[in-house]
Write an enzyme that holds these catalytic residues in place. Structure first.
Site, short mmCIF file in Angstrom:
data_model
loop_
_atom_site.label_atom_id
_atom_site.label_comp_id
_atom_site.label_asym_id
_atom_site.label_seq_id
_atom_site.Cartn_x
_atom_site.Cartn_y
_atom_site.Cartn_z
N HIS A 30 11.27 35.40 31.67
CA HIS A 30 12.32 35.87 30.46
C HIS A 30 12.76 37.36 30.21
CE1 HIS A 30 12.37 31.57 28.45
NE2 HIS A 30 12.73 31.56 29.59
N SER A 44 5.86 25.34 23.77
CA SER A 44 6.32 24.18 23.22
C SER A 44 6.96 23.41 24.40
CB SER A 44 7.34 24.44 22.02
OG SER A 44 8.46 25.26 22.42
P1 OAD Z 1 7.69 28.38 21.14
O1 OAD Z 1 7.43 29.17 19.85
O2 OAD Z 1 8.56 27.50 21.17
O3 OAD Z 1 6.22 27.70 21.16
C1 OAD Z 1 4.99 28.29 21.00
C2 OAD Z 1 3.76 27.03 21.09
O4 OAD Z 1 2.72 27.84 20.90
C3 OAD Z 1 4.01 26.15 20.10
O5 OAD Z 1 3.82 24.81 20.83
C4 OAD Z 1 2.60 26.18 19.26
O6 OAD Z 1 1.77 24.83 18.90
C5 OAD Z 1 1.95 26.94 20.22
N1 OAD Z 1 0.93 27.88 19.79
C6 OAD Z 1 0.78 28.55 18.43
N2 OAD Z 1 -0.36 29.32 18.29
C7 OAD Z 1 -1.01 29.19 19.29
C8 OAD Z 1 -2.44 29.52 19.73
N3 OAD Z 1 -3.07 30.48 18.93
N4 OAD Z 1 -2.99 28.97 20.89
C9 OAD Z 1 -2.36 28.33 21.84
N5 OAD Z 1 -0.81 27.77 21.58
C10 OAD Z 1 -0.53 28.26 20.16
O7 OAD Z 1 7.52 29.47 22.27
P2 OAD Z 1 7.78 29.11 23.76
O8 OAD Z 1 7.32 27.86 24.06
O9 OAD Z 1 7.19 30.44 24.54
O10 OAD Z 1 13.18 32.58 25.20
O11 OAD Z 1 9.36 29.36 23.85
C11 OAD Z 1 10.16 29.59 24.89
C12 OAD Z 1 11.46 30.62 24.78
O12 OAD Z 1 12.11 29.95 23.55
C13 OAD Z 1 10.89 31.77 24.58
O13 OAD Z 1 10.75 32.53 25.95
C14 OAD Z 1 12.30 32.65 23.92
C15 OAD Z 1 12.44 31.56 23.06
O14 OAD Z 1 13.93 31.28 22.74
C16 OAD Z 1 13.67 33.83 25.34
O15 OAD Z 1 13.46 34.74 24.59
C17 OAD Z 1 14.82 33.66 26.35
#
Ligand code: OAD
Length: 245
Positions: free
Chosen positions: A116, A188
């Site tokens: 990203h 997520s």
């Molecule tokens: P999300 O915010 O969708 O998900 C974050 C995940 O991390 C959730 O499932 C939480 O339960 C988990 N989480 C929280 N604290 C944690 C910890 N201490 N250890 C392990 N897990 C933990 O973030 P992404 O999946 O990264 O896109 O989101 C994907 C994309 O959506 C991002 O890259 C961004 C956003 O829109 C762009 O900027 C293009």
């Protein structure tokens, strides 16, 4: 479960790491979804889209300045250090990340695929070729302009409405097809095409070790080991840089 994970890591020949915003949560970065997620408070369509940047550059850049300031002084936590240690041990451990915060590299990891993009640099929105590190100097005036051609600058992040960097995403999918073990940490698994990376690995027979305190889109089956703990707690335990279990 943790012992099985340790054994799988030991035996794995082609391991792969796939991370999301939760990987950086314990370093102080906010996630996008879930409790206190950025998208509960802000609109991705307005703030993280190419059309938003073109129509409201001040608003978009103000938001990125806020995110950059929030990332100042942020350092990789013990889970990052554990991954760096594992990468050195294994000799071959590519890290695919959806994160734009640069913490994998700051932790000393190599072969990091930032699918990203990165919020550490900016370039000319009109594509004249100008590129710069994103410093507070560049962000003194919002929006920042290209010193070469006068167009607006853009953060080097993939914005909604844009394709992912082709070479990086292609290599990520190829790695997913041939890995035997994939760590899926702090994501997520909701945003495509990134989310297809772990599903591809599963389809090709790899085992997934998921580290996430909450349930995600990944299925429940014998090839998915879900460790419902925080990355900063569990990674040092798994990779021997912290207290042994
Ligand atoms: P999300 O915010 O969708 O998900 C974050 C995940 O991390 C959730 O499932 C939480 O339960 C988990 N989480 C929280 N604290 C944690 C910890 N201490 N250890 C392990 N897990 C933990 O973030 P992404 O999946 O990264 O896109 O989101 C994907 C994309 O959506 C991002 O890259 C961004 C956003 O829109 C762009 O900027 C293009």
């Amino acid at each position: 479960m943790i012992n099985r994970a340790i054994e799988l890591v030991r035996k794995s020949i082609e391991p792969l790491v796939f991370t999301g915003a939760g990987m950086s949560r314990e370093s102080g970065m906010r996630t996008f979804r879930g409790e206190d997620g950025l998208w509960n408070e802000y609109s991705p369509e307005q703030l993280s889209s190419i059309s938003g940047l073109r129509s409201n550059p001040e608003v978009v850049w103000d938001w990125y300045r806020m995110r950059l300031m929030a990332s100042e002084g942020v350092v990789p936590h013990a889970g990052y250090e554990a991954l760096t240690y594992l990468q050195k041990e294994k000799g071959n451990l590519p890290v695919i990340t959806q994160n734009v915060d640069g913490l994998h590299r700051l932790a000393g990891q190599t072969d990091v695929l930032e699918i990203h993009g990165s919020m550490r640099t900016a370039s000319c929105l009109d594509g004249c070729g100008f590129s710069t590190e994103l410093t507070s100097e560049v962000l003194k005036n919002i929006p920042p302009f290209c010193p070469d051609c006068g167009a607006i600058l853009r953060p080097d992040i993939v914005l909604f409405g844009e394709p992912l960097p082709q070479e990086v995403i292609l290599r990520s999918y190829r790695l997913a097809e041939k890995c035997d073990l994939m760590f899926v940490i702090g994501t997520s698994v909701q945003v495509w095409p990134a989310a297809g990376i772990p599903f591809t690995a599963l389809d090709k027979g790899a085992v997934i070790i998921e580290i996430n305190p909450v349930q995600t889109e990944l299925p429940h089956n014998e090839n998915v080991i879900s460790i419902r703990r925080k990355a900063g707690e569990i990674l040092p335990l798994l990779f021997g840089t912290g207290e042994k279990i």
